[in-house]
Design a protein around this motif. Structure first.
Motif, mmCIF file in Angstrom:
data_model
loop_
_atom_site.group_PDB
_atom_site.id
_atom_site.type_symbol
_atom_site.label_atom_id
_atom_site.label_comp_id
_atom_site.label_asym_id
_atom_site.label_seq_id
_atom_site.Cartn_x
_atom_site.Cartn_y
_atom_site.Cartn_z
ATOM 1 N N TYR A 2 -2.520 -109.182 116.483
ATOM 2 C CA TYR A 2 -2.825 -108.846 115.088
ATOM 3 C C TYR A 2 -4.004 -107.882 115.074
ATOM 4 O O TYR A 2 -5.055 -108.177 115.626
ATOM 5 N N ILE A 3 -3.826 -106.697 114.468
ATOM 6 C CA ILE A 3 -4.900 -105.705 114.411
ATOM 7 C C ILE A 3 -5.434 -105.645 112.990
ATOM 8 O O ILE A 3 -4.660 -105.490 112.039
ATOM 9 N N ILE A 4 -6.735 -105.791 112.837
ATOM 10 C CA ILE A 4 -7.329 -105.713 111.492
ATOM 11 C C ILE A 4 -8.646 -104.961 111.590
ATOM 12 O O ILE A 4 -9.384 -105.114 112.561
ATOM 13 N N GLY A 5 -8.907 -104.100 110.604
ATOM 14 C CA GLY A 5 -10.138 -103.313 110.676
ATOM 15 C C GLY A 5 -10.600 -102.845 109.317
ATOM 16 O O GLY A 5 -9.960 -103.104 108.299
ATOM 17 N N GLN A 6 -11.736 -102.148 109.322
ATOM 18 C CA GLN A 6 -12.299 -101.638 108.076
ATOM 19 C C GLN A 6 -11.602 -100.334 107.707
ATOM 20 O O GLN A 6 -11.274 -99.528 108.573
ATOM 21 N N ASP A 7 -11.428 -100.155 106.405
ATOM 22 C CA ASP A 7 -10.642 -99.024 105.913
ATOM 23 C C ASP A 7 -11.476 -97.737 105.888
ATOM 24 O O ASP A 7 -11.938 -97.308 104.848
ATOM 25 N N TYR A 8 -11.717 -97.141 107.057
ATOM 26 C CA TYR A 8 -12.336 -95.812 107.131
ATOM 27 C C TYR A 8 -12.027 -95.234 108.511
ATOM 28 O O TYR A 8 -11.352 -95.871 109.315
ATOM 29 N N SER A 9 -12.534 -94.051 108.800
ATOM 30 C CA SER A 9 -12.089 -93.314 109.984
ATOM 31 C C SER A 9 -12.146 -94.145 111.265
ATOM 32 O O SER A 9 -11.205 -94.150 112.052
ATOM 33 N N LYS B 232 -9.482 -96.894 111.418
ATOM 34 C CA LYS B 232 -8.169 -96.304 111.661
ATOM 35 C C LYS B 232 -8.025 -95.857 113.107
ATOM 36 O O LYS B 232 -6.965 -96.023 113.725
ATOM 37 N N ALA B 233 -9.116 -95.278 113.680
ATOM 38 C CA ALA B 233 -9.064 -94.823 115.068
ATOM 39 C C ALA B 233 -8.832 -95.999 116.009
ATOM 40 O O ALA B 233 -8.055 -95.909 116.966
ATOM 41 N N VAL B 234 -9.485 -97.126 115.726
ATOM 42 C CA VAL B 234 -9.324 -98.317 116.561
ATOM 43 C C VAL B 234 -7.877 -98.798 116.497
ATOM 44 O O VAL B 234 -7.250 -99.074 117.523
ATOM 45 N N ALA B 235 -7.329 -98.875 115.289
ATOM 46 C CA ALA B 235 -5.960 -99.364 115.127
ATOM 47 C C ALA B 235 -4.973 -98.451 115.857
ATOM 48 O O ALA B 235 -4.087 -98.925 116.579
ATOM 49 N N ALA B 236 -5.172 -97.134 115.694
ATOM 50 C CA ALA B 236 -4.253 -96.189 116.339
ATOM 51 C C ALA B 236 -4.323 -96.320 117.855
ATOM 52 O O ALA B 236 -3.294 -96.346 118.543
ATOM 53 N N GLY C 153 0.658 -107.656 112.962
ATOM 54 C CA GLY C 153 -0.130 -107.295 111.779
ATOM 55 C C GLY C 153 -0.980 -106.098 112.114
ATOM 56 O O GLY C 153 -1.529 -106.009 113.199
ATOM 57 N N ASN C 154 -1.034 -105.140 111.209
ATOM 58 C CA ASN C 154 -1.878 -103.969 111.409
ATOM 59 C C ASN C 154 -2.387 -103.569 110.042
ATOM 60 O O ASN C 154 -1.702 -102.915 109.280
ATOM 61 N N GLU C 155 -3.586 -104.035 109.713
ATOM 62 C CA GLU C 155 -4.027 -103.760 108.347
ATOM 63 C C GLU C 155 -5.496 -103.402 108.286
ATOM 64 O O GLU C 155 -6.273 -103.686 109.190
ATOM 65 N N LEU C 156 -5.839 -102.737 107.199
ATOM 66 C CA LEU C 156 -7.210 -102.321 106.941
ATOM 67 C C LEU C 156 -7.684 -103.014 105.677
ATOM 68 O O LEU C 156 -6.931 -103.152 104.728
ATOM 69 N N HIS C 157 -8.934 -103.461 105.692
ATOM 70 C CA HIS C 157 -9.469 -104.070 104.471
ATOM 71 C C HIS C 157 -10.623 -103.205 103.969
ATOM 72 O O HIS C 157 -11.237 -102.483 104.757
ATOM 73 N N PRO C 158 -10.932 -103.277 102.670
ATOM 74 C CA PRO C 158 -12.031 -102.446 102.142
ATOM 75 C C PRO C 158 -13.326 -102.766 102.879
ATOM 76 O O PRO C 158 -13.637 -103.931 103.116
ATOM 77 N N ILE D 25 -7.324 -108.060 117.359
ATOM 78 C CA ILE D 25 -8.161 -106.925 117.747
ATOM 79 C C ILE D 25 -8.838 -106.400 116.487
ATOM 80 O O ILE D 25 -8.171 -106.176 115.475
ATOM 81 N N THR D 26 -10.147 -106.221 116.532
ATOM 82 C CA THR D 26 -10.844 -105.684 115.366
ATOM 83 C C THR D 26 -12.007 -104.786 115.778
ATOM 84 O O THR D 26 -12.659 -105.033 116.794
ATOM 85 N N GLY D 27 -12.223 -103.736 114.990
ATOM 86 C CA GLY D 27 -13.375 -102.868 115.211
ATOM 87 C C GLY D 27 -14.504 -103.193 114.252
ATOM 88 O O GLY D 27 -15.490 -102.473 114.198
ATOM 89 N N ASN D 28 -14.371 -104.276 113.500
ATOM 90 C CA ASN D 28 -15.372 -104.612 112.471
ATOM 91 C C ASN D 28 -16.773 -104.736 113.046
ATOM 92 O O ASN D 28 -16.956 -105.126 114.192
ATOM 93 N N TRP D 29 -17.756 -104.425 112.207
ATOM 94 C CA TRP D 29 -19.148 -104.640 112.610
ATOM 95 C C TRP D 29 -19.925 -105.210 111.435
ATOM 96 O O TRP D 29 -19.437 -105.245 110.305
ATOM 97 N N GLY D 30 -21.136 -105.679 111.740
ATOM 98 C CA GLY D 30 -22.034 -106.197 110.696
ATOM 99 C C GLY D 30 -21.436 -107.378 109.947
ATOM 100 O O GLY D 30 -20.764 -108.226 110.529
#
Lengths: 318, 415
Positions: free
Chosen positions: B177-184, B187-191, B208-213, B236-241
């Motif tokens: 399941y890929i989830i990340g923040q909705d910005y460049s 998106k780069a992490v998901a791709a 799952g492959n989605e972006l959240h605000p 897998i997530t590129g989220n921070w903070g």
């Protein structure tokens, strides 16, 4: 179906938490006629105080003591700050609370720094109460539901069935008359402000471990709280409850279901453009429900204001 | 160890002697990162690592121009805004600073690399070098690469390469399941995740492959429910903070007990927040390692860091390379004024990073190739914990000179 049930419960938790914040704010607003911009900051203070206390004596002491500290602090703010500003009118009051919100955020960063605090659930509640189709529901959230419901019932009882409640309600509508009858109206105001902020503090105490305890937590909830009381009707406790639950479910379900604009548009009969990334309507085509979830409450507020300006359960025109 | 310490003390004493003996030139490095506001903890952590590396590896050892010069870090607060960064860049240049360090946010790095390219073209007399210590958008060393930009961190693709190696080697993982923040960056992490997983393990299903605000989600529980419902074996997530803490706590709270692969799932309160729950679950792909220490040297360096900054963490090991590598380049040129020659000296440099092992600044795109590790959260066998929490990250998979042969689209124009 199982997931639907889980989402109902999650939305209930979110909604009740929101209610704990809104109930105090809506009372304070109907009393003083001024929006307390710092209300969410008291919520943040509650979480930080509880965290600090919990590092020494454990979670439960924090749960008891932190809201009281926040309430006393709130009462002091009303007595020595707001009351002095009050005579200059509403705008200075508004600016005062706005400044207070900024001040509290800076003070918190000064003492606790900018990182997330390691404030977590008590060990006694750190287990899964039950699971629906593999989705465990933490016992702590059950606890949150009970605290919020308990708070609502207590508040409802005090406001409608006791002498103090009658006095408060009377003071809200006809402060001069109540004063002439021998009641100490400024004291009532101070008390309501103190109790309102204490409830925000309590919300912070129980939300901190779940939503995170960090300097941005007030800003994150600040605007949605205002939206909720406007939807519910300013000054209405029932309205605050109903609006909180609606928003809680709205946000939960919006994030839970990946309804894509693409599917809707194709179902209606449009065809997806070949090269979507260069298409002028790219943003519209790639929109999904979780993405627009955060703006739904604001959209709802606009509709409510257009159709029923006094709010769902508001009694008076403003 | 004792012998090493006495050697170090000797070196320090000698360094101090040298200090008093000679009039010292101060070579300044502008550190432009958020030092106030919601992302200040990131900036302050980076600043502390820079200061420590400069003190321990350059100034105290008296290695810069044989002790005739010292580095000085000059902090500039950019409030994580690209606009503010450009102003601070101009201020730094006007103050005569020729070395610009930045890293928090690829958005800011993109703005800075363009501005610096233009500035250097128009002002050959006051050229500056851009030392990017942690902005990981792959474009910076691909389509947008330029001669003045050097990236010391492993970029998002390199980290994803190491991370997906780890996943590919785990036969239990069948659904991701890929989830990340909705910005460049999200998106780069998901791709990258989709691409690498497709190459390495085509049998893995991406459920799952989605972006959240970004920064807007108050409660991640509904997202966590979707993860559970998808029966994923890994996230897998590129989220921070705050988004990382919120997502991690919600997913684990919903009963997820399988690995959560992250880029930034540690330090700055995140490790302390995950606590016991995160042990054995939270993984992090990053450059270098703190645990286990690479060498006695690395251990001494890290120990003295924590003595100096007990409230912070050495969360970005590659940052310790920036100033020492710049020192090597300046020594090679013999002065700190010929910026172009220094940039040429940095190009292709091989360096023994104190926390990142053998490190090469790749000539073709100015991307540092170094040890990349996949670390797992644990509370056992740690030399150094994070957030003073008793929990920390330990390197589980170690890839030396990771992605050394990764292709780049960079067509470097050299002056």
């Amino acid at each position: 179906m199982a997931l639907f049930l889980v989402n109902i419960l999650d939305g209930l938790v979110t909604g009740l938490l929101l209610f704990m914040l809104c109930s105090g704010l809506t009372l304070i607003f109907s009393m003083m006629g001024v929006l307390n911009f710092a209300h969410a900051s008291f919520y943040m203070l509650g979480a930080y105080f509880a965290y600090q206390i919990s590092t020494i004596t454990g979670f439960w002491m924090g749960l008891l003591v932190a809201p009281i500290i926040v309430g006393v602090f709130g009462a002091a703010i009303e007595r020595y700050g707001l009351r002095r500003v009050h005579k200059y009118g509403h705008v200075p009051e508004l600016i005062f609370t706005f400044g207070l919100a900024l001040l509290i955020e800076e003070v918190i960063q000064f003492f606790w720094g900018k990182s997330q605090m390691a404030y977590s659930e008590p060990e006694a509640l750190n287990f899964a109460a039950f699971a629906i189709a593999g989705n465990s529901f933490p016992a702590y959230k059950v606890f949150m539901i009970f605290v919020a419901m308990g708070l609502f019932l207590t508040l409802l009882y005090i406001l409608t069935k006791t002498r103090i409640g009658m006095t408060i309600q009377a003071a809200l509508s006809y402060p001069e008359t109540v004063q002439n009858l021998g009641h100490n109206v400024p004291l009532v105001f101070m008390g309501v402000f103190g109790v309102g902020t204490a409830m925000a503090g309590l919300a912070g105490v129980i939300a901190g471990p779940v939503l995170g305890t960090f300097p941005g937590m007030a800003v994150q909830l600040g605007s949605i709280v205002f939206v909720t009381i406007v939807i519910g009707g300013l000054g209405s406790l029932w309205g605050a409850l109903v609006a909180s639950l609606i928003i809680g479910w709205l946000q939960t379900f919006a994030a839970a279901y990946n309804v894509a604009m693409e599917d809707i548009l194709t179902a209606v009969g449009f065809t997806k453009p070949e090269n979507i990334w260069d298409h002028p309507l790219q943003d519209l085509w790639t929109l999904t429900l979780p993405q627009i979830g955060p703006i739904l409450p604001y959209l709802l507020m606009v509709f409510v204001l257009v159709l029923r300006p006094q709010g769902l359960m508001g009694k008076r025109e403003t | 160890m004792n012998k090493f310490k006495s050697l170090l003390v000797g070196a320090v004493v000698a360094g101090l002697g040298a200090t008093s003996a000679m009039a010292q030139e101060k070579i300044r490095i502008a550190f432009i990162d958020p030092l106030s506001g919601p992302f200040a903890s990131t900036g302050n952590q980076g600043l502390s690592i820079y200061r420590h590396a400069v003190d321990e590896l350059v100034n105290k050892r008296g290695v810069l121009l044989n002790g005739a010069a010292e580095f000085e870090i000059v902090p500039f607060d950019n409030k994580i805004s690209a606009k503010e960064s450009l102003i601070q860049l101009q201020v730094a240049i006007d103050q005569g600073i020729r070395f610009i360090a930045q890293g928090a946010s690829s958005g800011v790095a993109n703005a800075l690399t363009d501005a610096i390219k233009k500035h250097n073209k128009r002002n050959p007399d006051s050229q500056v070098i851009f030392l990017n210590h942690s902005a990981v958008d792959p474009a910076l060393t691909n389509d947008k690469c330029n001669f003045w930009h050097f990236r010391f961190d492993a970029n998002a693709d390199i980290k994803m390469d190491a991370l997906t190696d780890d996943i590919a080697g785990n036969e239990d993982i069948k659904k991701v399941y890929i989830i990340g923040q909705d910005y460049s960056f999200g998106k780069a992490v998901a791709a990258a995740a989709v691409r690498f997983l497709g190459e390495k393990r085509p049998d893995i299903e991406i459920v799952g492959n989605e972006l959240h605000p970004i920064g807007k989600v108050k409660d991640f529980t509904p997202y966590a429910r979707k993860v559970i419902a998808s029966e994923a074996d890994a996230v897998i997530t590129g989220n921070w903070g705050g988004d990382m803490v919120g997502l991690g706590k919600a997913v684990m709270g919903a009963g997820f007990t399988k690995p959560i692969y992250t880029y930034y799932g540690a330090t700055s309160g995140i490790t302390a927040n995950f606590g016991d729950q995160g042990d054995g679950i939270v993984k992090l792909a990053g450059a270098g390692q703190v645990n286990p220490p690479l060498s006695a040297d690395a251990e001494a360096f890290t120990t003295s860091y924590y003595e100096k900054f007990p409230e912070l963490d050495l969360g970005q090991p590659q940052m310790a390379n920036v100033a020492p590598m710049l020192a090597v380049a300046i020594n090679e040129v013999g002065n700190a004024d010929d910026v172009k020659a220094i940039a040429y000296a940095l190009e292709g440099m091989e360096y023994d990073g104190i926390l990142t092992g053998k490190t090469v600044m790749r000539e073709s795109d100015h991307q540092a190739i170094q040890t990349v590790t996949v670390q797992g959260q644990t509370s056992e066998g740690l030399t150094f914990d994070y957030d003073n929490s008793g929990h920390g990250m330990i390197a589980e998979t170690i890839v030396e000179l990771a992605s050394a042969d990764a292709p780049t689209t960079c067509k470097m124009k050299r002056p």
